[in-house]
Design a protein around this motif. Structure first.
Motif, mmCIF file in Angstrom:
data_model
loop_
_atom_site.group_PDB
_atom_site.id
_atom_site.type_symbol
_atom_site.label_atom_id
_atom_site.label_comp_id
_atom_site.label_asym_id
_atom_site.label_seq_id
_atom_site.Cartn_x
_atom_site.Cartn_y
_atom_site.Cartn_z
ATOM 1 N N ALA A 49 -11.234 -15.054 -9.834
ATOM 2 C CA ALA A 49 -11.408 -14.214 -8.445
ATOM 3 C C ALA A 49 -10.465 -14.948 -7.529
ATOM 4 C CB ALA A 49 -12.749 -14.300 -8.044
ATOM 5 N N ARG A 50 -10.277 -16.218 -7.367
ATOM 6 C CA ARG A 50 -9.520 -17.050 -6.439
ATOM 7 C C ARG A 50 -7.958 -16.701 -6.507
ATOM 8 N NH1 ARG A 50 -12.426 -21.590 -7.609
ATOM 9 N NH2 ARG A 50 -11.004 -22.583 -8.794
ATOM 10 N N TRP A 51 -7.706 -16.627 -7.851
ATOM 11 C CA TRP A 51 -6.146 -16.156 -7.793
ATOM 12 C C TRP A 51 -5.843 -14.632 -7.808
ATOM 13 C CZ3 TRP A 51 -2.939 -20.140 -7.407
ATOM 14 C CH2 TRP A 51 -3.374 -21.414 -7.645
ATOM 15 N N LEU A 52 -6.762 -13.679 -8.344
ATOM 16 C CA LEU A 52 -6.694 -12.316 -8.033
ATOM 17 C C LEU A 52 -6.745 -11.986 -6.404
ATOM 18 C CD1 LEU A 52 -9.194 -11.009 -10.661
ATOM 19 C CD2 LEU A 52 -6.666 -10.715 -10.570
ATOM 20 N N ALA A 53 -7.528 -12.780 -5.537
ATOM 21 C CA ALA A 53 -7.535 -12.825 -4.132
ATOM 22 C C ALA A 53 -6.214 -13.290 -3.563
ATOM 23 C CB ALA A 53 -8.600 -13.435 -3.478
ATOM 24 N N LEU A 54 -5.669 -14.318 -4.417
ATOM 25 C CA LEU A 54 -4.396 -14.558 -3.704
ATOM 26 C C LEU A 54 -3.042 -13.596 -3.790
ATOM 27 C CD1 LEU A 54 -2.491 -16.967 -2.692
ATOM 28 C CD2 LEU A 54 -2.301 -17.424 -4.809
ATOM 29 N N SER A 55 -3.167 -12.789 -5.194
ATOM 30 C CA SER A 55 -2.412 -11.916 -5.355
ATOM 31 C C SER A 55 -2.272 -10.913 -4.366
ATOM 32 C CB SER A 55 -2.772 -11.470 -6.777
ATOM 33 O OG SER A 55 -3.733 -10.685 -6.971
ATOM 34 N N VAL A 56 -3.479 -10.568 -3.927
ATOM 35 C CA VAL A 56 -3.416 -9.333 -2.762
ATOM 36 C C VAL A 56 -2.989 -9.918 -1.297
ATOM 37 C CG1 VAL A 56 -4.938 -7.785 -1.813
ATOM 38 C CG2 VAL A 56 -5.360 -8.450 -4.044
ATOM 39 N N LEU A 57 -3.375 -11.277 -1.128
ATOM 40 C CA LEU A 57 -2.809 -11.927 -0.048
ATOM 41 C C LEU A 57 -1.252 -11.773 0.065
ATOM 42 C CD1 LEU A 57 -5.576 -14.833 0.466
ATOM 43 C CD2 LEU A 57 -5.403 -12.532 1.729
ATOM 44 N N VAL A 58 -0.629 -12.181 -1.102
ATOM 45 C CA VAL A 58 0.694 -12.328 -1.109
ATOM 46 C C VAL A 58 1.243 -10.879 -0.770
ATOM 47 C CG1 VAL A 58 0.912 -14.532 -2.117
ATOM 48 C CG2 VAL A 58 1.100 -12.327 -3.499
ATOM 49 N N LEU A 59 0.611 -9.893 -0.830
ATOM 50 C CA LEU A 59 1.321 -8.496 -0.472
ATOM 51 C C LEU A 59 1.471 -8.426 0.885
ATOM 52 C CD1 LEU A 59 -0.642 -5.925 -2.863
ATOM 53 C CD2 LEU A 59 1.713 -6.628 -3.102
ATOM 54 N N ALA A 60 0.832 -8.960 1.726
ATOM 55 C CA ALA A 60 0.829 -8.808 3.239
ATOM 56 C C ALA A 60 2.006 -9.664 3.601
ATOM 57 C CB ALA A 60 -0.327 -9.456 3.911
ATOM 58 N N VAL A 61 2.142 -11.044 2.962
ATOM 59 C CA VAL A 61 3.503 -11.717 3.229
ATOM 60 C C VAL A 61 4.697 -11.119 2.729
ATOM 61 C CG1 VAL A 61 4.606 -13.845 2.677
ATOM 62 C CG2 VAL A 61 2.170 -13.838 2.863
#
Length: 509
Positions: free
Chosen positions: A18-30
């Motif tokens: 779940a941590r890495w899935l959440a990260l994959s979404v966060l980097v979309l903002a970047v």
């Protein structure tokens, strides 16, 4: 969804997948912010031709986004700590998408400047939220270093994807289409992020001080405006008023933070040498790079005659180098030291910029490609490690404010870089001599910008147009050489400062 509590932060209970899935979404903002920043450079010649901005208006279109975002980042980072970083991120993403539409359909220089300013307001919510959420999701230092590296790599990937997609769109559609590519990314971020990203905030945040918000905004914009206008047009009374107002507001802001029980920004963070050194390194690095990068796309298109898609592809080496360096930066910094990686990376960028002082209209791509690759690698190492230092040096409850300081340094450096180095390029460029017999209105339009010269030359006889363009292109390259030399000096001085300021700093094992 797990809620944040003072003693059971969500990062401790979020599973590894779940941590890495959440990260994959966060980097979309970047990705969203990076793509927007890079496509503007490619679109600038088309915006110049369609909206016909003056030279000053063109600079405002380029840097007002950074002005506003720099003025609001600290406030928004602190707001995320208080109301929830996920909530602020999703709200900001929706606003970013909506304002991108306004950018795409702006029909005057004034409306374009306003649209870019509003985009800065929305953008100020995104970057500190993503880094703060990473700090709260990833407790393991090595995992966090890798997550920060991926975060930085995606920013670099956005810098690569932006010109490539932007170049394709510019060759097939009108310039406003480059802003509309934000919409599908925003939609995915909002829909998927609402499900995957855990909420986090400071459990004991205190009130959000609106006086501090206003002081931060007024102070930052006042100082940056003064620097920009003084560099472009010399010292005038309005520049002096802006500078005094800005400095006074920032001084009041700092003194107020030291007296508030729950400050917008804890100024005591700057007592930590590693934190201050990392922030200063980011600010000066971006200052030295940004003015040059802003004009590079124009050089590739308007001087060397590359098509937009080709110009975008030509800038890929910088992004590739930054992606690779960002992913391994944490490992390298632990193997050697923080200061050697940061200072070495900055020195490499400085030497690469120094090589651009030999730039000419006919400079071959092997030199340009090699310079861009070195810039990407050096910046990737430096920015990734400094972000890790900043995040790991503060309690997770203050992650939003600390991330905002990091991003403020980046955006303020970008604004100052475009203002100072951009004004130098514009000033040198404006000094070229139009060929004899050129009508006054054509000569005036040509001196406003290189894009203006290209358009103005179309009304002249072929031989006269060729002479005008050659003079304009030569002056533009002369300005780039001067900017590259100043940028190189700034980067090499920053490398030396980082070597001393980051002495004894280590990433957590």
């Amino acid at each position: 969804m797990t809620r944040t509590h003072q003693h059971t932060p969500e990062a401790e209970v979020v599973s590894r997948p779940a941590r890495w899935l959440a990260l994959s979404v966060l980097v979309l903002a970047v990705l969203l912010v990076a793509v927007d920043a890079t496509v503007l450079g490619l679109a600038t010649p088309y915006i110049s031709e369609d909206l016909k901005p003056s030279g000053t208006q063109l600079l405002w279109i380029g840097d007002v986004y950074s002005f506003v975002i720099a003025g609001l980042l600290v406030s928004m980072g602190s707001l995320g700590d208080r109301i929830g970083r996920k909530k602020l991120l999703l709200l900001g993403a929706v606003a970013f998408g909506a304002v991108s539409v306004l950018n795409a359909y702006a029909n005057s220089p004034e409306l374009m400047i306003l649209a870019r300013a509003l985009l800065g307001v929305a953008g100020a919510t995104l970057m500190p939220s993503t880094l703060a959420l990473i700090r709260n999701i990833f407790h393991d230092p090595r995992e966090r270093s890798l997550a920060v590296g991926i975060w930085g790599a995606m920013a670099s990937a956005g810098a690569a994807v932006g010109p490539v997609f932007g170049g394709f769109l510019l060759e097939h559609f009108w310039w406003g289409s480059v802003f509309l590519i934000n919409l599908p990314v925003m939609a995915v971020l909002v829909v998927v992020g609402a499900k995957l990203i855990p909420e986090s905030k400071n459990p004991v945040p205190g009130p959000w001080d609106l006086v501090s918000v206003v002081l931060s905004l007024v102070g930052m914009i006042g100082v940056v405006y003064a620097v920009k206008e003084a560099a472009a047009h010399g010292f005038r009374w309005d520049v002096a008023v802006s500078a005094v107002l800005g400095v006074a507001a920032l001084t009041w802001f700092v003194r107020r933070q030291l007296t508030l029980p729950a400050p917008l920004l804890d100024m005591r963070l700057f007592r930590r040498r590693g934190f201050s050194g990392a922030v200063l390194a980011d600010l000066l690095t971006v200052l030295g790079l940004s003015g040059l990068v802003f004009f590079l796309s124009q050089f590739l298109q308007l001087v060397q005659g590359r098509r937009p898609f080709e110009a975008g592809m030509a800038e890929l080496p910088a992004a590739v180098g930054a992606v690779v360096a960002g992913l391994i930066a944490g490992l390298v910094a632990r193997r050697f030291s923080v200061r050697s990686v940061v200072a070495g990376g900055l020195a490499a960028v400085g030497l690469a910029l120094a090589a651009l002082t030999t730039l000419t209209k006919d400079t071959g791509y092997p030199l340009l490609g090699a310079v861009l690759l070195v810039v990407g690698v050096g910046a990737g190492f430096s920015f990734t490690v400094t972000a890790d230092v900043i995040l790991s040096s503060v309690p997770k409850e203050q992650a939003g404010a600390a991330s905002a300081v990091s991003e403020t340094a980046y955006e303020l450096g970008a604004a100052l870089g475009i203002a100072l180095l951009g004004s130098i390029v514009t000033g040198v460029y404006a000094g070229f001599t139009a060929p004899a017999g050129t009508p006054a209105d054509v000569a005036s339009a040509a001196h406003e910008s290189l894009g203006g010269a290209v358009e103005a030359s179309q009304s002249l006889p072929a031989e006269q147009a060729r002479t005008l363009l050659t003079s304009a292109q030569t002056a533009f390259v002369d300005g780039l050489q001067v900017a590259a030399g100043i940028g190189a000096a700034v980067l090499l001085a920053t490398a030396a400062a980082a070597w001393f300021l980051l002495r004894g700093q280590h990433l957590e094992k």
